[in-house]
Design a protein around this motif. Structure first.
Motif, mmCIF file in Angstrom:
data_model
loop_
_atom_site.group_PDB
_atom_site.id
_atom_site.type_symbol
_atom_site.label_atom_id
_atom_site.label_comp_id
_atom_site.label_asym_id
_atom_site.label_seq_id
_atom_site.Cartn_x
_atom_site.Cartn_y
_atom_site.Cartn_z
ATOM 1 N N UNK A 9 0.857 -1.179 0.000
ATOM 2 C CA UNK A 9 0.000 0.000 0.000
ATOM 3 C C UNK A 9 0.898 1.234 0.000
ATOM 4 N N UNK A 10 0.822 1.994 -1.089
ATOM 5 C CA UNK A 10 1.602 3.222 -1.161
ATOM 6 C C UNK A 10 0.703 4.432 -1.039
ATOM 7 N N UNK A 11 -0.007 4.745 -2.130
ATOM 8 C CA UNK A 11 -0.821 5.966 -2.155
ATOM 9 C C UNK A 11 -2.314 5.681 -1.975
ATOM 10 N N UNK A 12 -2.756 4.536 -2.444
ATOM 11 C CA UNK A 12 -4.173 4.201 -2.354
ATOM 12 C C UNK A 12 -5.056 4.903 -3.376
ATOM 13 N N UNK A 13 -4.451 5.643 -4.274
ATOM 14 C CA UNK A 13 -5.255 6.390 -5.271
ATOM 15 C C UNK A 13 -4.829 6.073 -6.710
ATOM 16 N N UNK A 14 -4.142 4.979 -6.911
ATOM 17 C CA UNK A 14 -3.796 4.577 -8.272
ATOM 18 C C UNK A 14 -2.608 5.305 -8.863
ATOM 19 N N UNK A 15 -1.796 5.932 -8.025
ATOM 20 C CA UNK A 15 -0.733 6.794 -8.536
ATOM 21 C C UNK A 15 0.658 6.151 -8.484
ATOM 22 N N UNK A 16 0.968 5.431 -7.430
ATOM 23 C CA UNK A 16 2.368 4.992 -7.222
ATOM 24 C C UNK A 16 2.671 3.623 -7.813
ATOM 25 N N UNK A 17 1.657 2.792 -7.955
ATOM 26 C CA UNK A 17 1.761 1.437 -8.525
ATOM 27 C C UNK A 17 2.520 0.447 -7.637
#
Ligand code: FES
Ligand code: FES
Length: 160
Positions: A39-47
């Motif tokens: 789990x990085x950003x949770x918004x589809x940005x970091x992959x």
């Protein structure tokens, strides 16, 4: 309300009762304990959360688990076969293509999906394909080298 979801996870058939709106990332991590998917950003940005869904690499933080019914999911934990690392994993180790390692599972799964579709990439193809996966440690140069070497090995038929 919970739904019954049936799918294949790392080669094994699974059935779970779950809210179909829950994101795949959390099902993998919390239900199955597959914490390699990050789990990085949770918004589809970091992959950082990239996994394979059938033949496509997807950010699992953006995939409602209701959408995986009948599909095949492959995570970083399912990549090694019979105790042998996948050529992409071997190449990442050989090239030290990580520092903290947080982005690495997503990088490797992204590279896996990319190389399935583009088995003979040139340098620019690899840069473009890996560009959307973020690495805060700045390991991108070594990551590109690793993906290039993995592509060559995979074409040699050692593993796919
Ligand atoms: S955690 Fe999924 S894209 Fe960042
Ligand atoms: S190795 Fe640390 S974020 Fe990429």
């Amino acid at each position: 309300m919970d739904n019954t979801i049936q799918f294949e996870l790392n080669g094994k058939q699974q059935e779970i009762q779950v809210d179909p709106g829950l994101k795949l990332l959390w099902v993998l991590r919390n239900h199955f304990g597959l914490t390699g998917t990050k789990f990085g950003c949770g918004i589809g940005f970091c992959k950082a959360c990239t996994v394979m869904m059938d033949n496509t690499h997807v950010p699992s933080c953006q995939v409602p688990v209701g959408q995986i019914n009948g599909k095949k999911i492959l995570t970083i934990e399912g990549l090694a076969q019979n105790g042998s690392l996948h050529p992409i994993q071997e190449a990442f180790m050989k090239h030290d293509a990580f520092q903290c390692g947080f982005c690495t599972p997503g990088m490797i799964m992204n590279a896996y999906g990319f190389l399935q579709k583009s088995p003979s990439p040139n340098h620019e193809d690899i840069i473009r394909a890996m560009d959307n996966n973020l690495c805060r440690c700045g390991a991108h140069v070594r990551i590109v080298e690793a993906v290039a070497e993995a592509a060559t090995k995979m074409k040699g038929g050692s593993q796919s």
